[in-house]
Design an enzyme around this catalytic site. Sequence first.
Site, mmCIF file in Angstrom:
data_model
loop_
_atom_site.group_PDB
_atom_site.id
_atom_site.type_symbol
_atom_site.label_atom_id
_atom_site.label_comp_id
_atom_site.label_asym_id
_atom_site.label_seq_id
_atom_site.Cartn_x
_atom_site.Cartn_y
_atom_site.Cartn_z
ATOM 1 N N CYS A 14 34.911 41.478 35.386
ATOM 2 C CA CYS A 14 35.261 42.511 35.260
ATOM 3 C C CYS A 14 35.224 43.170 33.864
ATOM 4 O O CYS A 14 34.193 42.563 33.345
ATOM 5 C CB CYS A 14 37.146 42.247 35.343
ATOM 6 N N ASN A 17 37.337 40.321 31.066
ATOM 7 C CA ASN A 17 37.675 39.108 31.477
ATOM 8 C C ASN A 17 38.849 38.683 30.737
ATOM 9 O O ASN A 17 39.042 37.453 30.553
ATOM 10 C CB ASN A 17 36.428 38.318 30.882
ATOM 11 N N CYS A 19 41.950 40.021 32.739
ATOM 12 C CA CYS A 19 43.023 40.438 33.778
ATOM 13 C C CYS A 19 42.239 39.897 35.265
ATOM 14 O O CYS A 19 42.672 39.167 35.875
ATOM 15 C CB CYS A 19 43.431 41.802 33.869
ATOM 16 N N ARG A 20 41.402 40.879 35.676
ATOM 17 C CA ARG A 20 41.034 40.726 37.105
ATOM 18 C C ARG A 20 40.015 39.585 37.552
ATOM 19 O O ARG A 20 40.064 38.812 37.996
ATOM 20 C CB ARG A 20 40.391 41.783 37.558
ATOM 21 N N SER A 21 38.905 39.514 36.487
ATOM 22 C CA SER A 21 38.189 38.386 37.026
ATOM 23 C C SER A 21 38.653 37.038 36.492
ATOM 24 O O SER A 21 38.376 36.059 37.394
ATOM 25 C CB SER A 21 36.723 38.644 35.973
ATOM 26 N N ASP A 131 42.254 48.105 37.450
ATOM 27 C CA ASP A 131 42.558 47.379 36.114
ATOM 28 C C ASP A 131 43.862 47.815 35.954
ATOM 29 O O ASP A 131 44.605 48.788 35.771
ATOM 30 C CB ASP A 131 41.694 47.974 34.987
#
Length: 166
Positions: A14, A17, A19-21, A131
């Site tokens: 993401c 690096n 939150c999402r990934s 995001d």
Amino acid sequence: MTDTCKPYRVLFVCMGNICRSPAAEIIFRHRVGEAGLTDRIEIDSAGTIGYHAGNPPDPRMSETLSARGYEIAGSSRKIRARDLEDFDLILCADRDNLDDVRSLDPGGERHDRIHLITRYCIDREADHVPDPYYGGRRGFEEVADLVEDACDGLLAELTGTSGPVR
């Protein structure tokens, strides 16, 4: 996934690096562990920017995942061109991340291993993982829901099963 001695390597990406990934890394690592495949699948995550390098996952993401029973671990790092060689599959949170990662491979030789994570969603319709950084709690829950679905689909595809492996 092949049955060689070398583990199959998956990288989630993401922007920052945090939150999402890392959520995808944590969730997929948990799913792989439940399936007894930790010796066959390696998992990591990275960001397209290095602003948060060395930081743990965002506290709001960590709280969301902890409440669902996941063990929080990892620290942010920026993706490197070498990652395109080292990983068998690179899954990006959104189209901007996908474009940024593909720009590390200007000749396109490795584009076939770079995709959106939502490609693997089974039950949810989404063209990206939004995001949640500037939003509220619901955004982090939505990320966790989408990523859990995508990780179930990814594991099912890698193991040749028809549905979630739990």
